[in-house]
Design an enzyme around this catalytic site. Sequence first.
Site, PDB file in Angstrom:
ATOM      1  N   LYS A  91       0.857  -1.191   0.000  1.00  0.00           N
ATOM      2  CA  LYS A  91       0.000   0.000   0.000  1.00  0.00           C
ATOM      3  C   LYS A  91       0.879   1.221   0.000  1.00  0.00           C
ATOM      4  O   LYS A  91       1.803   1.330   0.820  1.00  0.00           O
ATOM      5  CB  LYS A  91      -0.872   0.001   1.273  1.00  0.00           C
ATOM      6  CG  LYS A  91      -1.766   1.219   1.368  1.00  0.00           C
ATOM      7  CD  LYS A  91      -3.026   1.049   0.541  1.00  0.00           C
ATOM      8  CE  LYS A  91      -3.788   2.326   0.279  1.00  0.00           C
ATOM      9  NZ  LYS A  91      -3.341   3.037  -0.957  1.00  0.00           N
ATOM     10  N   GLN A 112       7.286   3.743   3.808  1.00  0.00           N
ATOM     11  CA  GLN A 112       5.860   3.409   3.859  1.00  0.00           C
ATOM     12  C   GLN A 112       5.594   2.156   4.690  1.00  0.00           C
ATOM     13  O   GLN A 112       4.554   2.042   5.338  1.00  0.00           O
ATOM     14  CB  GLN A 112       5.346   3.210   2.420  1.00  0.00           C
ATOM     15  CG  GLN A 112       3.848   3.341   2.257  1.00  0.00           C
ATOM     16  CD  GLN A 112       3.372   4.787   2.149  1.00  0.00           C
ATOM     17  OE1 GLN A 112       3.980   5.576   1.445  1.00  0.00           O
ATOM     18  NE2 GLN A 112       2.305   5.124   2.838  1.00  0.00           N
ATOM     19  N   LYS A 115       5.487   3.388   8.286  1.00  0.00           N
ATOM     20  CA  LYS A 115       4.359   4.320   8.440  1.00  0.00           C
ATOM     21  C   LYS A 115       3.046   3.541   8.519  1.00  0.00           C
ATOM     22  O   LYS A 115       2.226   3.762   9.408  1.00  0.00           O
ATOM     23  CB  LYS A 115       4.333   5.273   7.243  1.00  0.00           C
ATOM     24  CG  LYS A 115       3.230   6.299   7.292  1.00  0.00           C
ATOM     25  CD  LYS A 115       2.995   6.976   5.943  1.00  0.00           C
ATOM     26  CE  LYS A 115       4.237   7.633   5.403  1.00  0.00           C
ATOM     27  NZ  LYS A 115       3.935   8.554   4.274  1.00  0.00           N
ATOM     28  N   LYS A 127       5.461   1.689  -3.102  1.00  0.00           N
ATOM     29  CA  LYS A 127       5.413   3.030  -3.717  1.00  0.00           C
ATOM     30  C   LYS A 127       5.715   2.885  -5.195  1.00  0.00           C
ATOM     31  O   LYS A 127       6.429   1.968  -5.600  1.00  0.00           O
ATOM     32  CB  LYS A 127       6.476   3.931  -3.083  1.00  0.00           C
ATOM     33  CG  LYS A 127       6.223   5.415  -3.299  1.00  0.00           C
ATOM     34  CD  LYS A 127       5.305   5.957  -2.230  1.00  0.00           C
ATOM     35  CE  LYS A 127       4.925   7.395  -2.449  1.00  0.00           C
ATOM     36  NZ  LYS A 127       4.248   7.930  -1.241  1.00  0.00           N
ATOM     37  N   GLY A 166      -2.529   8.352  -4.329  1.00  0.00           N
ATOM     38  CA  GLY A 166      -1.851   9.555  -4.814  1.00  0.00           C
ATOM     39  C   GLY A 166      -0.581   9.884  -4.039  1.00  0.00           C
ATOM     40  O   GLY A 166      -0.274   9.294  -3.011  1.00  0.00           O
ATOM     41  N   ASP A 167       0.153  10.816  -4.581  1.00  0.00           N
ATOM     42  CA  ASP A 167       1.318  11.443  -3.932  1.00  0.00           C
ATOM     43  C   ASP A 167       1.577  12.689  -4.774  1.00  0.00           C
ATOM     44  O   ASP A 167       0.651  13.174  -5.448  1.00  0.00           O
ATOM     45  CB  ASP A 167       2.521  10.480  -3.909  1.00  0.00           C
ATOM     46  CG  ASP A 167       3.648  10.950  -2.983  1.00  0.00           C
ATOM     47  OD1 ASP A 167       3.552  10.755  -1.766  1.00  0.00           O
ATOM     48  OD2 ASP A 167       4.629  11.569  -3.484  1.00  0.00           O
ATOM     49  N   THR A 210      -4.258  13.859   5.000  1.00  0.00           N
ATOM     50  CA  THR A 210      -2.840  13.991   5.371  1.00  0.00           C
ATOM     51  C   THR A 210      -2.617  15.298   6.133  1.00  0.00           C
ATOM     52  O   THR A 210      -1.974  15.316   7.191  1.00  0.00           O
ATOM     53  CB  THR A 210      -1.942  13.928   4.129  1.00  0.00           C
ATOM     54  OG1 THR A 210      -2.324  12.799   3.343  1.00  0.00           O
ATOM     55  CG2 THR A 210      -0.481  13.802   4.526  1.00  0.00           C
ATOM     56  N   ASN A 242      -1.815  19.308  -2.069  1.00  0.00           N
ATOM     57  CA  ASN A 242      -2.862  18.662  -1.268  1.00  0.00           C
ATOM     58  C   ASN A 242      -2.551  18.717   0.228  1.00  0.00           C
ATOM     59  O   ASN A 242      -3.401  19.114   1.032  1.00  0.00           O
ATOM     60  CB  ASN A 242      -3.020  17.209  -1.748  1.00  0.00           C
ATOM     61  CG  ASN A 242      -3.892  16.398  -0.825  1.00  0.00           C
ATOM     62  OD1 ASN A 242      -3.407  15.742   0.086  1.00  0.00           O
ATOM     63  ND2 ASN A 242      -5.193  16.462  -1.034  1.00  0.00           N
ATOM     64  N   SER A 378      -6.705   6.102   3.679  1.00  0.00           N
ATOM     65  CA  SER A 378      -6.720   5.146   2.557  1.00  0.00           C
ATOM     66  C   SER A 378      -7.096   3.757   3.065  1.00  0.00           C
ATOM     67  O   SER A 378      -7.869   3.035   2.423  1.00  0.00           O
ATOM     68  CB  SER A 378      -5.346   5.071   1.882  1.00  0.00           C
ATOM     69  OG  SER A 378      -5.161   6.139   0.984  1.00  0.00           O
TER      70      SER A 378
HETATM   71  P1  NDP Z   1       1.108  17.856  -4.505  1.00  0.00           P
HETATM   72  O1  NDP Z   1       1.545  17.430  -5.844  1.00  0.00           O
HETATM   73  O2  NDP Z   1      -0.336  18.129  -4.258  1.00  0.00           O
HETATM   74  O3  NDP Z   1       1.926  19.138  -4.039  1.00  0.00           O
HETATM   75  C1  NDP Z   1       3.309  19.101  -3.984  1.00  0.00           C
HETATM   76  C2  NDP Z   1       3.838  20.471  -3.555  1.00  0.00           C
HETATM   77  O4  NDP Z   1       5.240  20.356  -3.278  1.00  0.00           O
HETATM   78  C3  NDP Z   1       3.697  21.521  -4.654  1.00  0.00           C
HETATM   79  O5  NDP Z   1       3.539  22.775  -4.065  1.00  0.00           O
HETATM   80  C4  NDP Z   1       5.038  21.388  -5.364  1.00  0.00           C
HETATM   81  O6  NDP Z   1       5.425  22.565  -6.074  1.00  0.00           O
HETATM   82  C5  NDP Z   1       5.979  21.129  -4.230  1.00  0.00           C
HETATM   83  N1  NDP Z   1       7.125  20.332  -4.732  1.00  0.00           N
HETATM   84  C6  NDP Z   1       7.068  19.122  -5.348  1.00  0.00           C
HETATM   85  N2  NDP Z   1       8.294  18.700  -5.723  1.00  0.00           N
HETATM   86  C7  NDP Z   1       9.133  19.673  -5.341  1.00  0.00           C
HETATM   87  C8  NDP Z   1      10.521  19.819  -5.444  1.00  0.00           C
HETATM   88  N3  NDP Z   1      11.298  18.859  -6.021  1.00  0.00           N
HETATM   89  N4  NDP Z   1      11.060  20.963  -4.906  1.00  0.00           N
HETATM   90  C9  NDP Z   1      10.276  21.908  -4.317  1.00  0.00           C
HETATM   91  N5  NDP Z   1       8.930  21.805  -4.204  1.00  0.00           N
HETATM   92  C10 NDP Z   1       8.382  20.716  -4.711  1.00  0.00           C
HETATM   93  O7  NDP Z   1       1.642  16.706  -3.501  1.00  0.00           O
HETATM   94  P2  NDP Z   1       1.177  16.368  -2.011  1.00  0.00           P
HETATM   95  O8  NDP Z   1       0.728  17.594  -1.315  1.00  0.00           O
HETATM   96  O9  NDP Z   1       0.272  15.199  -2.090  1.00  0.00           O
HETATM   97  O10 NDP Z   1       2.548  15.849  -1.379  1.00  0.00           O
HETATM   98  C11 NDP Z   1       3.449  16.696  -0.666  1.00  0.00           C
HETATM   99  C12 NDP Z   1       4.353  15.851   0.213  1.00  0.00           C
HETATM  100  O11 NDP Z   1       3.566  15.109   1.147  1.00  0.00           O
HETATM  101  C13 NDP Z   1       5.202  14.810  -0.523  1.00  0.00           C
HETATM  102  O12 NDP Z   1       6.431  14.668   0.145  1.00  0.00           O
HETATM  103  C14 NDP Z   1       4.392  13.528  -0.347  1.00  0.00           C
HETATM  104  O13 NDP Z   1       5.208  12.372  -0.462  1.00  0.00           O
HETATM  105  C15 NDP Z   1       3.870  13.729   1.067  1.00  0.00           C
HETATM  106  N6  NDP Z   1       2.700  12.957   1.437  1.00  0.00           N
HETATM  107  C16 NDP Z   1       1.553  13.012   0.692  1.00  0.00           C
HETATM  108  C17 NDP Z   1       0.434  12.297   1.095  1.00  0.00           C
HETATM  109  C18 NDP Z   1      -0.851  12.381   0.370  1.00  0.00           C
HETATM  110  O14 NDP Z   1      -1.823  11.773   0.834  1.00  0.00           O
HETATM  111  N7  NDP Z   1      -0.958  13.111  -0.729  1.00  0.00           N
HETATM  112  C19 NDP Z   1       0.467  11.427   2.278  1.00  0.00           C
HETATM  113  C20 NDP Z   1       1.713  11.513   3.035  1.00  0.00           C
HETATM  114  C21 NDP Z   1       2.767  12.231   2.599  1.00  0.00           C
HETATM  115  P3  NDP Z   1       5.531  22.531  -7.687  1.00  0.00           P
HETATM  116  O15 NDP Z   1       4.125  22.581  -8.183  1.00  0.00           O
HETATM  117  O16 NDP Z   1       6.319  23.745  -8.032  1.00  0.00           O
HETATM  118  O17 NDP Z   1       6.224  21.240  -8.074  1.00  0.00           O
HETATM  119  O1  2IT Z   2       3.225   8.991   1.421  1.00  0.00           O
HETATM  120  C1  2IT Z   2       2.065   8.576   1.636  1.00  0.00           C
HETATM  121  O2  2IT Z   2       1.753   8.056   2.703  1.00  0.00           O
HETATM  122  C2  2IT Z   2       1.061   8.756   0.576  1.00  0.00           C
HETATM  123  N1  2IT Z   2       1.375   9.345  -0.452  1.00  0.00           N
HETATM  124  C3  2IT Z   2      -0.312   8.183   0.739  1.00  0.00           C
HETATM  125  C4  2IT Z   2      -0.328   6.726   0.409  1.00  0.00           C
HETATM  126  C5  2IT Z   2      -1.689   6.071   0.370  1.00  0.00           C
HETATM  127  O3  2IT Z   2      -1.696   4.886   0.016  1.00  0.00           O
HETATM  128  O4  2IT Z   2      -2.694   6.694   0.691  1.00  0.00           O
END
Ligand code: NDP
Ligand code: 2IT
Length: 446
Positions: A91, A112, A115, A127, A166-167, A210, A242, A378
Site C-alpha cells: 500500500k 511506507q 508508516k 510506492k 496519490g502522492d 494527510t 494537497n 486510505s
Molecule cells: P502535490 O503534488 O499536491 O503538491 C506538492 C507540492 O510540493 C507543490 O507545491 C510542489 O510545487 C511542491 N514540490 C514538489 N516537488 C518539489 C521539489 N522537487 N522541490 C520543491 N517543491 C516541490 O503533492 P502532495 O501535497 O500530495 O505531497 C506533498 C508531500 O507530502 C510529498 O512529500 C508527499 O510524499 C507527502 N505525502 C503526501 C500524502 C498524500 O496523501 N498526498 C500522504 C503523506 C505524505 P511545484 O508545483 O512547483 O512542483
Molecule cells: O506517502 C504517503 O503516505 C502517501 N502518499 C499516501 C499513500 C496512500 O496509500 O494513501
Amino acid sequence: MKTTYAQKVYADAEARAPWEKEFLQAVREVLTSIEPALPDNPQYEANAILERLVEPDRQIKFRVAWVDDAGRTQVNRGYRFEFNNAIGPYKGGLRFHSSVTASILKFLGFEQVFKNSLTGLWMGGGKGGSDFDTHGKSDGEVMRFCQAFMTELYRHIGPDTDVPAGDIGVGGREVGYMYGQYKRIRNEFTGVLTGKGLAFGGSLARTEATGYGLLYYTDEVLKTMMNDSFDGKTVSISGSGNVSIFAAEKTMELGGRVHVLSDSSGYVYDPEGIDLDLIKEIKLVRRGRISDYAKERKGAEYVEGKKVWERPCDIALPCATQNEIEEADAKELIKNGVKLVTEGANMPSTPEAIEAFRSSGVVFGPGKASNAGGVAVSGLEMSQDSQRLAWTFEEVDTRLQGIMKKIVADSLAASNRYGMGNDLLNGANIAGFERVANAMIDQGVY
Ligand code: NDP
Ligand code: 2IT
C-alpha cells in the site's frame, strides 16, 4: 569498536548500491533509531529481519508510451516498488514528477512499510510513480498517460495484492483516470486504488486526511509533551499542494496563523494571513502557481527562489518534498525561535537538519508518523470498499483523530521502553518496525 548488526546491514546496503542516496538516507535513519531495541531482541538478527527489510519483495520498472496533443509519441519510465506485505497488501502512493528516480521511490516504499505499520491497520508498504510531469499538460494528455501507465501496472496490483494511491502530482484526476483503465482491462469494480472519487468507492475526508492528520498529531504533541496549543502560534507551511492546503486549513481552525506557502519556484508572504479560498481557487481549480496569489491578493508579497524557512515561526510544517529543510534552513529556523517541527512531507529534513533541531531542544516529529493520516484514511477507504458502504465525514475524521493520537502514544511508549525518554523519532521507528518484524518471524522465512 565492534560493528553492530544494524551497522553491518547498512554497510552491505551501501556497498550494493552506493548511488541510491535517498534510499540509503532513509535506511540509515531507521537502522540508527532501532539500534537500541536490538540487543534485547536477538530474534531479529537470528531471522535476518533487517537484511530482508532493506530489500524490496519486488521492484517493477516499465516503459510508458503515450501520445501528446501534437500527435507525438512520448516515452516515460514507470515504477512500482512492492516492499513488504507482512501485515497487509502492499500500500502506498504513486508520484508523477520530473524529479522521480528509482532511489526516490525506493526510499518512499521503505518508509511506507513503517508508516503503514504505525497506523495499526492491515497494510504493507509500497510506492511507485513516473518521471512524467503533470505541470502544463492538458487533461487529455494526463488521461492518455494515466491509461498507458495502468495498461502496464494493472497486472501487478489488485485490491488484496497492492493498492496504489496519490502522492506528488497524483490527485483525484489522475486516480480517476487510472481507476477507469484498471476497471476496463479487468472488467471488475474493486477498491484497487484509494483516493477515488466519492461516486465510485472513494472515502469522505481522504482529500483532507494527510493535512488534517498532521495537525491532529501536532496538536497531540503540543498538549502531551509541551503543555501548549496552536492558539496564537505562527505556523510556517511549505508547498501548496494537497497536504499543505489542508494542513493550513486545520491550522487556522485550531487558532494558528499561516502567513507563508510555497512551490518549487518561490514562496508567498501574506501579513494578513493566507486567504484559503483564494489558494484553493488558484491551486485546486486553476492548477496555477503560488506567484499568482501575490498578483491577486493585496498586500501579499512573492519571493522568488527562496524558501519559507527564512521567515520566523513557532511551528514549522514542511509539506512539499524530501530534503527541503537543509542544515542552514534548520539553523535559521532555530535562530528565529522555532519550537516544534512536524513533517507533512516524506523525509523533508536532511539528517543534518534533524540533528540541529534535536540538539537545540526543538521537538521533532518524523514524517512516517506525522503524515500517516493520508494512508490511514486510505486504509479506511479500503474497509469501506470491502463493505460496499460509505461512512460519514465525521466517522472517518473521528477514526483519523484516534489513529493520530495513538501514533503519538505508541511512539512515546516505545522510546520510553528502551530508556530514551520522550523521543518521537526513535519511538516511531521502533514501534513501526516491531509490528512488521514480529509478523515476518511468525510467517517464516520468505
Ligand atoms: P502535490 O503534488 O499536491 O503538491 C506538492 C507540492 O510540493 C507543490 O507545491 C510542489 O510545487 C511542491 N514540490 C514538489 N516537488 C518539489 C521539489 N522537487 N522541490 C520543491 N517543491 C516541490 O503533492 P502532495 O501535497 O500530495 O505531497 C506533498 C508531500 O507530502 C510529498 O512529500 C508527499 O510524499 C507527502 N505525502 C503526501 C500524502 C498524500 O496523501 N498526498 C500522504 C503523506 C505524505 P511545484 O508545483 O512547483 O512542483
Ligand atoms: O506517502 C504517503 O503516505 C502517501 N502518499 C499516501 C499513500 C496512500 O496509500 O494513501
